[in-house]
Write a protein that holds these residues in place. Structure first.
Motif, PDB file in Angstrom:
ATOM      1  N   GLY A   6       3.103  -6.092  -3.830  1.00  0.00           N
ATOM      2  CA  GLY A   6       4.541  -5.959  -4.223  1.00  0.00           C
ATOM      3  C   GLY A   6       5.043  -4.533  -3.919  1.00  0.00           C
ATOM      4  O   GLY A   6       6.273  -4.269  -3.660  1.00  0.00           O
ATOM      5  N   LEU A   7       4.187  -3.701  -4.432  1.00  0.00           N
ATOM      6  CA  LEU A   7       4.365  -2.290  -4.348  1.00  0.00           C
ATOM      7  C   LEU A   7       4.525  -2.089  -3.024  1.00  0.00           C
ATOM      8  O   LEU A   7       5.481  -1.049  -2.476  1.00  0.00           O
ATOM      9  N   GLN A   8       3.507  -2.245  -2.022  1.00  0.00           N
ATOM     10  CA  GLN A   8       3.670  -2.004  -0.595  1.00  0.00           C
ATOM     11  C   GLN A   8       4.929  -2.641  -0.007  1.00  0.00           C
ATOM     12  O   GLN A   8       5.610  -2.011   0.852  1.00  0.00           O
ATOM     13  N   LYS A   9       5.611  -3.733  -0.461  1.00  0.00           N
ATOM     14  CA  LYS A   9       6.537  -4.464   0.107  1.00  0.00           C
ATOM     15  C   LYS A   9       7.804  -3.747  -0.318  1.00  0.00           C
ATOM     16  O   LYS A   9       8.633  -3.344   0.725  1.00  0.00           O
ATOM     17  N   ALA A  10       7.876  -3.003  -1.436  1.00  0.00           N
ATOM     18  CA  ALA A  10       8.972  -2.160  -2.060  1.00  0.00           C
ATOM     19  C   ALA A  10       9.019  -0.860  -1.118  1.00  0.00           C
ATOM     20  O   ALA A  10      10.091  -0.270  -0.638  1.00  0.00           O
ATOM     21  N   ILE A  11       7.718  -0.309  -1.031  1.00  0.00           N
ATOM     22  CA  ILE A  11       7.750   1.070  -0.170  1.00  0.00           C
ATOM     23  C   ILE A  11       8.183   0.669   1.269  1.00  0.00           C
ATOM     24  O   ILE A  11       8.984   1.595   1.808  1.00  0.00           O
ATOM     25  N   SER A  12       7.761  -0.518   2.038  1.00  0.00           N
ATOM     26  CA  SER A  12       8.031  -0.687   3.356  1.00  0.00           C
ATOM     27  C   SER A  12       9.771  -0.936   3.219  1.00  0.00           C
ATOM     28  O   SER A  12      10.230  -0.569   4.373  1.00  0.00           O
ATOM     29  N   THR A  13      10.140  -1.547   2.529  1.00  0.00           N
ATOM     30  CA  THR A  13      11.604  -1.707   2.198  1.00  0.00           C
ATOM     31  C   THR A  13      12.312  -0.680   2.381  1.00  0.00           C
ATOM     32  O   THR A  13      13.607  -0.531   3.173  1.00  0.00           O
ATOM     33  N   ILE A  14      12.036   0.275   1.600  1.00  0.00           N
ATOM     34  CA  ILE A  14      12.920   1.788   1.351  1.00  0.00           C
ATOM     35  C   ILE A  14      12.577   2.648   2.259  1.00  0.00           C
ATOM     36  O   ILE A  14      13.291   3.447   2.562  1.00  0.00           O
ATOM     37  N   GLY A  15      11.507   2.506   3.014  1.00  0.00           N
ATOM     38  CA  GLY A  15      11.165   3.469   4.055  1.00  0.00           C
ATOM     39  C   GLY A  15      10.154   4.362   3.901  1.00  0.00           C
ATOM     40  O   GLY A  15      10.075   5.557   4.404  1.00  0.00           O
TER      41      GLY A  15
END
Length: 73
Positions: A6-15
């Motif tokens: 989930g955190l990896q997804k958030a990091i990827s989403t925001i850049g």
């Protein structure tokens, strides 16, 4: 989904970690530590959800269970 994913997804989403840290008023080191430990600070979960769209359940399922589990309880 694990907290890590989930955190990896958030990091990827925001850049990236730095952008996420800036968006939620924390340090990149905290983001890195959360990735390492799998333990996101509870007071940052809603902020991460707000800025990335990644659900609180994906980020901390131990605190925010899926909707269907809450209704069954």
């Amino acid at each position: 989904m694990s907290i890590h994913l989930g955190l990896q997804k958030a990091i990827s989403t925001i850049g990236g970690q730095v952008k996420l840290a800036q968006a939620i008023n924390t340090s990149q080191q905290n983001i890195s530590n959360w990735l390492r430990t799998g333990n996101i600070a509870p007071n940052k979960v809603i902020l991460i959800e707000r800025v990335t769209g990644v659900s609180r359940h994906e980020l901390r399922p131990d605190i925010y269970p899926p909707e269907d589990e809450k209704q069954a309880a």
